[in-house]
Design an enzyme around this catalytic site. Structure first.
Site, PDB file in Angstrom:
ATOM      1  N   GLU A  75      16.566   3.604  16.194  1.00 57.73           N
ATOM      2  CA  GLU A  75      16.026   2.505  15.378  1.00 57.73           C
ATOM      3  C   GLU A  75      15.580   3.061  14.037  1.00 57.73           C
ATOM      4  OE1 GLU A  75      12.783   0.472  17.384  1.00 57.73           O
ATOM      5  OE2 GLU A  75      13.826   0.747  19.289  1.00 57.73           O
ATOM      6  N   LYS A 134      13.031   3.885  11.240  1.00 57.92           N
ATOM      7  CA  LYS A 134      11.573   4.076  11.245  1.00 57.92           C
ATOM      8  C   LYS A 134      11.019   3.405  10.000  1.00 57.92           C
ATOM      9  CE  LYS A 134       8.001   7.523  12.110  1.00 57.92           C
ATOM     10  NZ  LYS A 134       7.022   7.009  11.166  1.00 57.92           N
ATOM     11  N   ASP A 174       8.597   1.982   7.240  1.00 49.33           N
ATOM     12  CA  ASP A 174       7.406   2.594   6.667  1.00 49.33           C
ATOM     13  C   ASP A 174       6.376   1.516   6.321  1.00 49.33           C
ATOM     14  OD1 ASP A 174       5.891   4.664   5.907  1.00 49.33           O
ATOM     15  OD2 ASP A 174       7.014   5.165   4.100  1.00 49.33           O
ATOM     16  N   TYR A 204       9.288  -3.996  17.752  1.00 50.00           N
ATOM     17  CA  TYR A 204      10.086  -2.984  18.442  1.00 50.00           C
ATOM     18  C   TYR A 204       9.590  -2.646  19.846  1.00 50.00           C
ATOM     19  CZ  TYR A 204       6.568  -0.226  15.865  1.00 50.00           C
ATOM     20  OH  TYR A 204       5.414   0.231  15.310  1.00 50.00           O
ATOM     21  N   LYS A 223      12.402  12.646  10.880  1.00 53.21           N
ATOM     22  CA  LYS A 223      12.030  12.278   9.510  1.00 53.21           C
ATOM     23  C   LYS A 223      13.085  12.773   8.530  1.00 53.21           C
ATOM     24  CE  LYS A 223       7.691  11.715   8.686  1.00 53.21           C
ATOM     25  NZ  LYS A 223       6.725  10.646   8.461  1.00 53.21           N
ATOM     26  N   CYS A 254      -0.701   0.768 -31.178  1.00 49.26           N
ATOM     27  CA  CYS A 254       0.468   0.539 -30.328  1.00 49.26           C
ATOM     28  C   CYS A 254       1.670   1.328 -30.852  1.00 49.26           C
ATOM     29  CB  CYS A 254       0.777  -0.954 -30.313  1.00 49.26           C
ATOM     30  SG  CYS A 254       2.362  -1.339 -29.596  1.00 49.26           S
ATOM     31  N   CYS A 291       4.232  -1.240 -32.591  1.00 45.92           N
ATOM     32  CA  CYS A 291       3.972  -2.073 -33.766  1.00 45.92           C
ATOM     33  C   CYS A 291       2.827  -1.542 -34.620  1.00 45.92           C
ATOM     34  CB  CYS A 291       3.668  -3.507 -33.341  1.00 45.92           C
ATOM     35  SG  CYS A 291       2.057  -3.675 -32.552  1.00 45.92           S
ATOM     36  N   CYS A 348      -1.838  -3.758 -26.035  1.00 42.31           N
ATOM     37  CA  CYS A 348      -1.614  -4.050 -27.446  1.00 42.31           C
ATOM     38  C   CYS A 348      -1.955  -5.524 -27.619  1.00 42.31           C
ATOM     39  CB  CYS A 348      -0.148  -3.808 -27.781  1.00 42.31           C
ATOM     40  SG  CYS A 348       0.343  -4.574 -29.320  1.00 42.31           S
ATOM     41  N   CYS A 375       4.027  -8.277 -31.381  1.00 44.99           N
ATOM     42  CA  CYS A 375       4.511  -6.894 -31.230  1.00 44.99           C
ATOM     43  C   CYS A 375       5.971  -6.912 -30.779  1.00 44.99           C
ATOM     44  CB  CYS A 375       3.644  -6.179 -30.195  1.00 44.99           C
ATOM     45  SG  CYS A 375       4.316  -4.598 -29.670  1.00 44.99           S
TER      46      CYS A 375
HETATM   47  S1  IVH Z   1       7.786   2.980  18.393  1.00 43.50           S
HETATM   48  C1  IVH Z   1       4.636   4.713  21.397  1.00 43.50           C
HETATM   49  N1  IVH Z   1       9.579   2.171  16.649  1.00 43.50           N
HETATM   50  O1  IVH Z   1       5.997   4.904  13.316  1.00 43.50           O
HETATM   51  C2  IVH Z   1       5.600   4.620  20.277  1.00 43.50           C
HETATM   52  N2  IVH Z   1       7.523   3.015  15.826  1.00 43.50           N
HETATM   53  O2  IVH Z   1       4.943   7.673  13.647  1.00 43.50           O
HETATM   54  C3  IVH Z   1       5.418   3.432  19.450  1.00 43.50           C
HETATM   55  N3  IVH Z   1       7.309   2.937  13.400  1.00 43.50           N
HETATM   56  O3  IVH Z   1       2.943   4.152  14.854  1.00 43.50           O
HETATM   57  C4  IVH Z   1       6.136   3.463  18.181  1.00 43.50           C
HETATM   58  N4  IVH Z   1       9.266   2.054  12.990  1.00 43.50           N
HETATM   59  O4  IVH Z   1       3.882   2.469  13.135  1.00 43.50           O
HETATM   60  C5  IVH Z   1       8.358   2.704  16.826  1.00 43.50           C
HETATM   61  N5  IVH Z   1      11.239   1.380  15.226  1.00 43.50           N
HETATM   62  C6  IVH Z   1      10.025   1.906  15.408  1.00 43.50           C
HETATM   63  C7  IVH Z   1       9.174   2.196  14.324  1.00 43.50           C
HETATM   64  C8  IVH Z   1       7.912   2.762  14.586  1.00 43.50           C
HETATM   65  C9  IVH Z   1       8.148   2.484  12.456  1.00 43.50           C
HETATM   66  C10 IVH Z   1       5.976   3.531  13.128  1.00 43.50           C
HETATM   67  C11 IVH Z   1       4.864   3.001  14.004  1.00 43.50           C
HETATM   68  C12 IVH Z   1       4.316   4.204  14.707  1.00 43.50           C
HETATM   69  C13 IVH Z   1       4.732   5.305  13.787  1.00 43.50           C
HETATM   70  C14 IVH Z   1       4.821   6.621  14.540  1.00 43.50           C
END
Ligand code: IVH
Length: 669
Positions: free
Chosen positions: A113, A115, A117, A230, A318, A410, A413, A428, A433
């Site tokens: 999946e 990840k 942010d 998720y 990561k 500025c 201008c 400004c 301007c």
């Molecule tokens: S599963 C027990 N799935 O990443 C595991 N986490 O570094 C539960 N996150 O705290 C997390 N995308 O905030 C999961 N597809 C995804 C995610 C995800 C982002 C975040 C989440 C978690 C953090 C862990």
């Protein structure tokens, strides 16, 4: 027996829920924003007349109540753990090896999946209704931010109880997921904060987290947050034997689940997925910082168990941060449309994640102080998604580093630069301007404002530098001959541009209000103001209190509006725009029966002379409706060049197919 009103209210709710789902979860709207607003207004009207029929799961109740004093603390039923991070394929292989060893299997199926942010959040549903939204907090105790979560339009306030059959009809369940702010929403928010002299957010994650901490849900509602789910807990456990099926079942229940997940039969397939998304992540409109790998078999989850802070059945991979070090050659102030001076670092060009970076924003003077950055220093720069590169920190001070000072005048201008008390931003103050003028003209001509196609940066630069345009109203005096004299401008493109400018005189009042650049007045606010006041003159005359009485308009925006209209130069500009023939009045519903009353239209392809938006406006002005898809109820399909699949569908259903010319004839033009 439900009364007629009850039936209508329920029907409207169903329809609004369906369109919310189509728009916010599937990204496949079937009706226009106006049509959606119409449904919502009808429901609001009925609920106002019949307050006894309002229920908490009504789509009108996403934003309600007073701001909270603070958020109550809540203990999570099952701790919200975080994930172990891996930074290399080697480390990921170790994870796979451990999983296989502990489970005694030769090969394990994984789900990959994205990840996301953002910040994690738990949602609790009881009897099919959303009852609580809780932040992760320290993992054991979070904060109850339910009023804020309810404003996220992709979060269902209720789920269809019949569909809960997939999980054996639990009375209570919990879903967990990530709340994110899309990059576009983040940039818009920062632009507003800059205009207001407020400190900007460093990245979309901070902006999402900062927004969730807002005590006033009305503010949260304006920030366009989104949430992807998720995980599911029923009695503390996943409700199905495979995580992949859990994700599908969530989707079936109406939750937004990230579509870019993948079932990987082997570790090799997982590696392909990870490599693929390393570059593809650039194309997303939200940020990800890696890939989450989960064992598909949820029975194995129990067997593999947990460490103190993370599960042994999942891990995060990561992506390398898109960062690099380089030297600051210069720091200069750049002037934006609102007159704000933003410090920008010119850098020795450096490759960051495959892109050459030679400038980075330093946001404002406070940020420069926080970083302690000086001209000549070596710095760490970072790119994230589509966001402008940023300076993260100073890596090495230059012995002869020169500090940056905000100029007193500025750079564009020579006008005075001013910092209002309590504001971070320097501005400004010269409304004429040229730097401000260029930005204002680009805004005025923008697609969502007056929609003057072809009036881009290169052209605006020339028009301003040659003194041909001193304000937006001057655009309406340009002649084809004048334009043809400009660089890279042939006779044909000059004629096209003049036609575009001509067409823009027809833009409706809301667009005009948006285009003139009133502080804090975005597209939606402009529409609200147009609907409420009906004319620019009425808006210009409105007092602070009158403005604040308009729903969704707060004191800050109201002040922005009154100050804008008080300014002499703005008054003069408006008079010139009036003389140019722009619409200062909301179009009135016609007295006589409009020619297209009750007729339904669908548009497809590119029309020769009008944009779809313009065609829609003309049809709606004439009493017709424009819908997104062809059905038996459609009366006409208007076809332009390169039509989509709608043409085939219309043919099958025997719907009348017309072109732009015939449409104009129907409109009596
Ligand atoms: S599963 C027990 N799935 O990443 C595991 N986490 O570094 C539960 N996150 O705290 C997390 N995308 O905030 C999961 N597809 C995804 C995610 C995800 C982002 C975040 C989440 C978690 C953090 C862990």
């Amino acid at each position: 027996m439900p009364t007629q009103v009850e039936t209508e209210i329920e029907r409207l709710r169903e329809e609004i829920r369906r369109h919310e789902y189509l728009y916010y979860v599937l990204n496949q709207p079937q009706i226009s924003d106006e049509e959606f607003d119409r449904l919502m207004r009808r429901l609001q009207d009925l609920e106002r007349e019949h307050p006894e029929l309002v229920t908490p799961d009504s789509p009108t109740q996403r934003v309600g109540g007073q701001p909270s004093e603070e958020f109550p603390k809540v203990r999570h039923s099952v701790p919200m753990l975080s994930l172990d991070n891996t930074y290399s394929i080697e480390e990921l292989k170790d994870f796979d090896r451990r999983v296989r060893q502990l489970s005694g299997r030769a090969q394990v199926e994984y789900v990959g999946e994205l990840k996301l942010d953002g910040l994690s959040m738990a949602l609790i549903y009881e009897d099919g209704l959303l009852t609580h939204g809780v932040t992760r907090g320290d993992g054991r105790i979070g904060e109850d931010v339910t009023p804020n979560v309810r404003t996220i339009r992709s979060v269902p306030l209720r789920v269809d109880r019949r569909k809960l059959a997939v999980w054996n009809h639990p009375r209570r369940f919990e879903v967990r997921g990530e709340v994110i702010m899309p990059v576009k929403a983040f940039e818009k928010l920062n632009a507003q904060r800059e205009a207001a002299g407020e400190a900007k957010f460093a990245n979309p994650r901070n902006a999402a987290a900062g927004t969730m901490r807002q005590l006033d849900p009305k503010i949260v509602a304006q920030r366009n947050l989104d949430m992807y789910i998720y995980q599911v807990l029923v009695n503390g456990r996943p409700p199905l034997a495979r995580h992949w099926d859990v994700l599908d079942s969530l989707e079936h229940l109406g939750f937004k689940v990230n579509p870019h997940r993948r079932l990987c039969a082997s570790f090799g397939e997982l590696l392909d997925y990870i490599r693929e998304w390393e570059s593809k992540r650039e194309s997303l409109d939200y940020e990800i910082d890696g890939i989450v790998v989960k064992v598909n078999d949820t029975q194995l989850w129990e067997e593999l168990g947990y460490t103190a802070k993370s599960p042994r059945w999942a891990v995060a991979y990561k992506y390398p941060a898109r960062q690099a070090t380089t030297r600051v050659i210069n720091i200069r102030a750049q002037v934006g449309r609102t007159g704000t001076l933003t410090p920008v670092a010119d850098l020795e060009p450096v490759q960051v994640g495959g892109v050459t970076v030679s400038h980075a924003t330093l946001h404002n003077i406070d940020e420069i102080e926080r970083l302690g950055v000086r001209i000549g220093d070596r710095v760490l720069v970072q790119r994230a998604g589509e966001v402008i590169p940023q300076v993260v920190k100073v890596v090495e001070h230059a012995p002869d580093g020169r500090p940056f000072r905000m100029p007193k005048t500025c750079p564009a201008c020579g006008g005075d630069v001013f910092r209002a008390e309590g504001e971070v931003a320097y501005r400004c103050v010269n409304a004429a301007c040229p730097a401000r003028l260029k930005e204002s003209l680009l805004h005025f001509a923008g697609r969502r404002a007056m929609n003057i196609d072809g009036l881009g940066e290169a052209l605006v630069d020339q028009l301003v530098e040659r003194g041909m345009v001193k304000d937006a109203a001057d655009l309406y005096r340009l002649t084809p001959e004048q334009l043809a004299g400009l660089e890279r401008m042939g006779e044909k493109s000059a004629a096209n541009l003049i036609r575009e400018i001509e067409k823009s005189r027809q833009a409706d009042l809301a667009r005009v209000i948006f285009a003139i650049g009133i502080p804090f007045v975005g597209e939606r606010t402009a529409q609200l103001l147009a609907d409420h006041f009906g004319s620019l003159d009425a808006l210009a005359k409105a007092a602070q209190a009158e403005l604040e009485a308009v729903p969704e308009i707060g004191p800050k925006t109201a002040r922005g509006i009154t100050e804008f209209f008080r300014e002499k130069r703005n008054q003069q500009l408006l008079e010139k725009l009036r003389a140019a023939g722009l619409r200062f009045e909301q179009r009135k519903a016609k007295q006589t029966q409009p020619p297209l009353e009750g007729k339904r239209f669908v548009l497809t392809g590119t029309l020769p002379n009008y944009s779809r938006e313009q065609a829609r406006e003309m049809i709606e002005d004439a009493g017709g409706r424009v819908t997104g898809s062809v059905s038996k109820k459609t009366d006409y399909l208007v076809v332009g060049s390169e039509p989509g699949s709608k043409l085939e569908k219309a043919r099958q259903l025997g719907i009348k197919i017309i072109d732009e010319k015939e449409l104009l004839r129907l409109l009596g033009k």
